[in-house]
Motif scaffolding. Structure first.
Motif, PDB file in Angstrom:
ATOM      1  N   MET A 116     -92.722  60.372 -21.345  1.00  0.00           N
ATOM      2  CA  MET A 116     -91.955  59.389 -22.127  1.00  0.00           C
ATOM      3  C   MET A 116     -90.553  59.269 -21.557  1.00  0.00           C
ATOM      4  O   MET A 116     -89.894  60.269 -21.281  1.00  0.00           O
ATOM      5  N   ALA A 117     -90.140  58.041 -21.322  1.00  0.00           N
ATOM      6  CA  ALA A 117     -88.817  57.815 -20.715  1.00  0.00           C
ATOM      7  C   ALA A 117     -87.738  57.954 -21.779  1.00  0.00           C
ATOM      8  O   ALA A 117     -87.824  57.371 -22.848  1.00  0.00           O
ATOM      9  N   ARG A 158     -83.489  58.005 -22.498  1.00  0.00           N
ATOM     10  CA  ARG A 158     -82.138  57.809 -21.977  1.00  0.00           C
ATOM     11  C   ARG A 158     -81.181  58.566 -22.851  1.00  0.00           C
ATOM     12  O   ARG A 158     -81.221  58.449 -24.065  1.00  0.00           O
ATOM     13  N   VAL A 160     -77.794  59.246 -24.640  1.00  0.00           N
ATOM     14  CA  VAL A 160     -76.647  58.461 -25.101  1.00  0.00           C
ATOM     15  C   VAL A 160     -75.444  59.389 -25.144  1.00  0.00           C
ATOM     16  O   VAL A 160     -75.501  60.439 -25.779  1.00  0.00           O
TER      17      VAL A 160
END
Lengths: 423, 496
Positions: B1-2, B4, B6
């Motif tokens: 699962m990608a 990102r 924050v």
């Protein structure tokens, strides 16, 4: 398709092209004034000079002023305006910068289905991951934020969804988003950290009485600083549509909001490799955003011509919707805006089989037959995307009224015959 | 699962969140793109212009933009007939005006006939207006002594740059050690390196020979190719003739040798010939790759793949801002040619005004036409001026000790070699600048003259150059060249 150019626009363009005409009595003073201003901002006072890669300065200022007027005073910074070779150029450039990563981190870009196929083409070329979100045909092609959420959630399994593209008014679907819908989209973009692309090239093409164009920029601003200082947005406009129809000049602009200053530097650098957008297209854009004002010599004629084109388009939109809805087996949503109808075709199973036997999408099969038998060229829905098992075609509303009626009648006759053949 | 991350950091504390699009998250290939012609030195030139306009005192009263091949910006006038035809196309009401010659009106009418709705505002076919493609084919045939060109092999484009990038897009493929390698000249016009960076292709440098007036040496091509085969799949050979920045005009023998080499080594040839009308030196002549290829006969003429490029931005027209050009493709696989047609269709069409201007360039007034005399006079005047400026530039620079300028045989630039004292080179390195960038920035600050350092085009290690256009107005050029030479002398003394 026979629409006449706006006189004032062509006058200014001619004056810019051949400045000897500035001495001619056949051109109004307000056109000359515009032309002089543009030429003074060009190297060597010539349209033949490369402009700054971001576009001629005074034209960018005019675009910013236009945006502020359009959006009821919400300010626009000329430094955030980039003139482009049609809107397609700006859209492609922004997507180029955005697409990165590899494997499961490859950038995912959400696009509406049905879409204008520039998007799928560019994503394909860039090796980005296309993430489809379906517009709701049963609800006049409305954008449903739940569907957006669904698309984002599923996309996260196999890519990094970072970009959300909206076309408003829609192409091919013609729907005009409600203000509430735009707010919801912005909320979602904020929550999910999505970069927003708002393709607004049809902003002057709104026909339904109960629809209004709301720019993403304006709505973003009016949502207050939490959003307006954070959500990254690029909005696009063009000289190709509206009431101008100046497709061949390849004029356009994008306004970027909340882009990182270093990214803006990268953007200009990337644009600089191609030097500049066609200066004639930039000049055309200047007229679009800086048209004759009340009190100016050319104002009355300009307004007349503009209104004539827009009311003609509105008439043709209604006509097309009505006539198509009279055909058994064709269902056409209201044409709220843009320049197309995207009616649904209820094709009999035998037709679907015949298409498959020919190795064609069923609506492609239908459209090819339509072309062969009537000479009418439309684009099958498979070229824009649609829900599995549904079939459509996109037809423009642009032919002159009488011709349009004839065309639609022929479509109707063809369709009835087609239904009989494959009953 | 990608996922990102924050950043909950300073940005958030300021009420600002970390952005989606940053230098870290953007397309890495785009980050590597550089284009010196409009790069850092030009940004500084812009700042200086703004300071001047705000009344800031400088050692100069104007910034001279000798960085870019933009003739109109430096005062060159457009060709009258070209602008008349274009104005008539833009505003057909002018057909009733007595101020336009009959041949211009006729040409405009025939162009508009071929446009949708008889308007320049209609999209044309993606490869361009059909009659204009035919005129381009006829132009090529006349230029090449009768060797035919097929209009179906002509693609109009948004300047030559557009067509060059389109062909490169099709050519670049493969992964890792099979990634496409593209041979480009050093020094080069940095569109090439920029496009290769963006497409993530492998740039393969072959050096032009400065000691022999920037001649192209096939032995050097071979050296570059063999070396490249170690780490990529070289498939493309780019030639710029006449050269940019170097101005050399290739001999016929050289072109034949290049074609033979490309054929033997199975390289797709790209011939950038946008300066084909800009040949000045006696004894130099433009030979198109197309013509030479055809005259070599089979198997070359029937099998060697070639794409040639031309533009309205240079020559005697200088219509940079209109963005017009074309490519002619020869021996391209028909299926690939279809792919190319598909690719260009995504951007709909090149700008119509650029197409119109191109039509005038390739089918100018004939001797029997009313506009012929003025057209020829204007054209010859421009070309004669350019030839004189080319000669003057070479002469003045070669009078300066420490500056050595090869003959400017063609194109629009000089690319002189400058000697820089070792102390200057060291100082530049301390500042993290290429030595010629350091020189050019100082030149700009002290004289207002903006030229582009050689590092932007590529050069042999340890050599330094700058590219200056020959375009400033004739009466301004000599003083500029002398001022630059004087600055170089002063700079040399300062760092001795």
């Amino acid at each position: 398709m026979g629409q006449q150019p706006i006189t004032f626009l062509r006058q200014v363009m001619a004056l810019c092209t051949y400045p000897n005409l500035l001495d001619s009595p056949s051109f109004p003073e307000d056109a000359k004034k515009r032309a002089r201003r543009i030429l003074q901002a060009c190297g060597g006072n010539s349209l033949g000079s490369y402009s700054a890669s971001q576009g001629v300065n005074c034209i960018r200022e005019d675009v910013a002023a236009y945006i502020a007027r359009r959006d009821g005073g919400v300010p626009a910074d000329p430094d955030n305006i980039y003139l482009t070779t049609g809107a397609s150029d700006g859209i492609t450039t922004i997507l180029k910068i955005l697409v990165s990563g590899g494997g499961k981190s490859r950038t995912g870009v959400l696009i509406p289905i049905p879409q204008y196929p520039l998007y799928s083409a560019v994503l394909s070329e860039l090796g980005a991951v296309q993430v489809n979100y379906y517009l709701d045909e049963d609800n006049c092609w409305a954008l449903d934020v739940q569907e957006l959420r669904r698309a984002v959630r599923e996309a996260k399994e196999h890519c990094d969804p970072k970009v959300l593209c909206i076309i408003n008014p829609g192409n091919p679907t013609g729907q005009v988003q409600s203000r509430k819908c735009i707010e919801d989209v912005i909320h979602l973009a904020w929550e999910e950290k999505l970069f927003l692309l708002a393709d607004e090239v049809y902003q002057d093409n709104v026909y339904s009485a109960n629809c209004t164009f709301h720019s993403f920029k304006k709505v973003l601003w009016e949502l207050g600083p939490e959003y307006s200082s954070n959500v990254e947005l690029a909005s696009f406009h063009s000289t190709s549509k509206g009431y101008m129809g100046e497709c061949g000049y390849r004029g356009g602009y994008m306004e970027v909001v909340n882009l990182h200053p270093e990214i803006k530097g990268q953007l200009v650098k990337l644009l600089s490799v191609r030097l500049c957008p066609p200066v004639s297209g930039q000049a055309a854009m200047d007229i679009v955003v800086n048209p004759p004002r009340p009190g100016e010599e050319s104002f009355a004629q300009f307004v007349r011509e503009k209104e004539a084109v827009l009311s003609n388009l509105a008439e043709k939109a209604k006509l097309t919707e009505d006539l198509l809805n009279q055909v058994p087996g064709i269902r056409c949503n209201p044409l709220q805006g843009a320049m197309y109808a995207f009616p649904r075709l209820l094709l009999p199973p035998k037709a679907v089989e015949a298409a498959q036997a020919h190795g064609m999408a069923p609506d492609m099969f239908y459209c090819m037959r339509l072309l062969e038998e009537t000479g009418i060229c439309v684009v099958p829905g498979s070229g824009f995307g649609q829900r599995e098992g549904t079939y459509h075609f996109r037809i423009t509303i642009l032919p002159p009224v009488e011709k349009l009626k004839t065309v639609l009648q022929r479509v109707k006759d063809f369709h009835v015959q087609f239904l009989e053949e494959f009953a | 699962m990608a996922v990102r991350t924050v950043g909950h950091n300073q940005a958030t504390m300021n009420g600002l969140r970390e952005k989606v699009l940053t230098l870290d998250t953007m397309n890495a290939c785009v980050k590597r793109v550089e284009y010196a012609v409009r790069g850092p030195i030009v940004l500084r030139a812009l700042e200086l212009e703004q300071e001047l306009s705000q009344g800031v005192k400088k050692p100069f009263t104007e910034v001279i933009r000798a960085n870019i091949g933009d003739a109109h910006a430096m005062g060159q006038k457009p060709i009258t007939f070209l602008r008349q035809v274009l104005a008539l196309c833009v505003h057909p009401d002018l057909q009733n005006s007595p101020d336009f010659p009959e041949d211009a009106k006729r040409k405009a009418r025939s162009i508009l006939q071929a446009c949708g709705g008889h308007s320049l505002g209609a999209y044309s076919n993606s490869s361009g207006i059909q009659p204009i493609r035919e005129h381009v084919a006829q132009y090529i045939q006349r230029r090449d002594g009768g060797i035919p060109a097929d209009p179906n092999n002509i693609f109009l484009s948004t300047g030559a740059s557009d067509a060059i990038v389109t062909v490169l897009k099709l050519l670049v493929a493969g992964e890792g050690r099979c990634r496409t390698g593209v041979l480009i000249p050093i020094p080069q016009y940095p569109l090439y390196s920029a496009a290769l960076a963006e497409l993530d292709a492998v740039q393969v440098d072959y050096y032009l020979d400065e000691d022999r007036a920037w001649a192209l040496d096939v032995a050097e091509l071979r050296r570059a190719l063999c070396q490249a085969r170690g780490h990529c799949l070289p498939r493309v050979l780019c030639i710029i003739n006449p050269g940019n920045p170097t101005g050399q005009v290739q001999t016929r023998e050289c072109i034949e040798a290049v074609i033979r080499f490309a054929f033997e080594e199975r390289l797709f040839l790209m011939a950038d010939e946008v300066y084909q009308d800009n040949v000045y030196a006696e004894g130099s002549q433009f030979h198109s790759f197309k013509k030479v290829l055809m005259e070599m006969g089979p198997p070359y003429s029937t099998q060697q793949e070639l794409a040639s490029f031309h533009s309205i931005s240079k020559g005697y027209m200088g219509e940079c801002g209109l963005r017009g050009g074309y490519m002619e493709v020869v021996n391209m696989d028909p299926a690939v040619q279809q792919q190319m047609q598909k690719l260009v269709s995504v951007r709909l069409c090149p700008p119509l005004p650029g197409q119109v201007a191109l039509d005038v360039v390739v089918s100018p007034p004939e001797p029997s036409d009313p506009s012929f005399a003025q057209f020829q006079a204007e054209k010859q005047e421009v070309l004669a001026q350019l030839a004189a400026k080319a000669k003057l530039t070479e002469q003045v620079f070669n009078e300066a000790p420490g500056i050595r300028c090869n003959p400017v045989q063609g194109a629009m630039y000089s690319f002189p070699r400058i000697q820089l004292p070792p102390r200057a080179v060291r100082r530049a390195k301390e500042l993290g600048q290429a030595p010629d960038m350091f020189f050019c920035l100082r030149l700009l600050e002290e004289t207002g003259i903006c030229v582009v350092p050689g590092c932007g085009f590529g050069q042999r290690e340890g050599t330094y150059h700058f590219r200056m256009t020959i375009l400033p107005a004739a009466e301004k050029l000599r003083p500029l060249l002398e001022k630059l030479s004087q600055f170089h002398a002063k700079f040399t003394r300062e760092y001795s």
